[in-house]
Design an enzyme around this catalytic site. Structure first.
Site, PDB file in Angstrom:
ATOM      1  N   LYS A  40     -21.506  93.685  22.235  1.00 11.10           N
ATOM      2  CA  LYS A  40     -20.680  94.291  23.296  1.00 11.10           C
ATOM      3  C   LYS A  40     -19.176  94.064  23.094  1.00 11.10           C
ATOM      4  CE  LYS A  40     -24.153  94.421  26.916  1.00 11.10           C
ATOM      5  NZ  LYS A  40     -24.453  94.239  28.334  1.00 11.10           N
ATOM      6  N   ASP A  66     -21.958  98.203  33.168  1.00  7.56           N
ATOM      7  CA  ASP A  66     -22.776  97.111  33.724  1.00  7.56           C
ATOM      8  C   ASP A  66     -22.309  96.692  35.123  1.00  7.56           C
ATOM      9  OD1 ASP A  66     -24.534  96.792  31.569  1.00  7.56           O
ATOM     10  OD2 ASP A  66     -23.156  95.458  30.520  1.00  7.56           O
TER      11      ASP A  66
END
Ligand code: ATR
Length: 275
Positions: free
Chosen positions: A66, A103
């Site tokens: 990420k 997210d």
């Protein structure tokens, strides 16, 4: 031409994203495919180049890429920039790659789906100060939650996030446990519940009546933390909603349509033994 998407990670076999996106392609009659690709850290750059060459429309990024993917992208949206992490990449019309992080907003949508949008002023305790907590903290503030305390084993990490946010305060896990009665919403983001050695960040003895308690882990569906909170009469928010909503926001970025999140949450909850 058929569009194709992917999720890259290491490991990747456990990912429920391919099943979720295919469910939505069928539901919305989208001619598309979504594949899991095992990418190790040493091949990340090659993987990005290869996916571009092969005409991918976009992909999701999971652990451990990420943060590492950022140098290989052309542009970042504001949230991803703040978070320093990307979980969704869009290949734009001109071929450039733009990184997003869905997210945090996925968590906020999940929370608000469960408890509504009238809880923004309740004192919120965010437990943990890792990558996941950082994303959620920024999304909470962007969504109007300002009464935030971040508790972490390493207090300095919580303080660093608070400083970047410009609102809220930091404390230790011990202090959070002692002061628990003052919080209306608890958000558990640490790895508690994922291994036997570490199942609870602190005891829930002092949990307020009518508290809302969320965990971002969705497998197991009921973490030891949620089990304990439920026994205390709290309203429980499992991690399934966050997982489904982060995927739905990615879908919106890629295909400009809103997929059916309720059906997907019910399906995964059932698969994991919930109801
Ligand atoms: P993620 O990206 O999933 O948030 P991470 O960045 O590794 O993962 O963060 C893990 C979080 O779990 C951190 O808040 C970590 O606390 P520290 O910052 O003090 O390391 C927390 N955590 C992990 N193991 C823990 C343990 N045994 N006790 C308390 N907190 C723990």
């Amino acid at each position: 031409m058929k569009k194709w998407f992917a999720v890259i990670g290491d490991p990747i076999h456990h990912s429920k994203s391919p099943e979720m996106h295919h469910f939505w392609y069928d539901d919305l009659q989208e001619d598309a495919a979504y594949v899991p690709i095992h990418v190790t850290p040493d091949t990340l750059e090659q993987a990005v180049t290869s996916m571009k060459v092969l005409g991918i429309s976009g992909w999701n990024v999971t652990i451990p890429h990420k943060e590492a993917i950022i140098p290989f992208l052309d542009e970042l949206d504001e949230q991803a920039k703040h978070m320093g992490a990307v979980n969704t990449v869009v290949r734009q019309a001109d071929g450039t790659l733009k990184g997003y992080n869905t997210d945090g907003l996925g968590f906020v949508r999940s929370l608000e789906e469960a408890v509504g949008t009238n809880e923004k002023n309740r004192a919120l305790l965010l437990i943990g100060a890792g990558g996941a907590a950082r994303g959620i903290a920024f999304a909470l503030v962007a969504s109007g939650y300002t009464n935030i305390t971040i508790a972490n084993r390493t207090v300095e990490k919580a303080q660093a996030i608070i400083q970047e946010l410009g609102v809220g305060q930091a404390c230790s896990l011990v202090e959070a446990g002692e002061q628990l009665a003052q919080y209306g919403i608890l958000v558990q983001t640490t790895s508690a519940g994922l291994n036997d050695a570490f199942s609870m960040p602190f005891s829930l003895d002092h949990l307020a009546a009518h508290a809302i308690v969320a965990d971002i882990v969705y497998n197991p569906l009921m973490t030891p933390f949620l089990e304990a909170a439920q026994q205390k009469g709290a309203t429980i928010v499992t991690g399934v909603g966050m997982f489904v909503h982060q995927g739905a926001i990615a879908y919106e970025h890629w295909l400009q349509k809103t997929p059916n999140t309720n059906a997907m949450i019910a399906r995964i909850t059932q698969q994991l033994g919930g109801n």
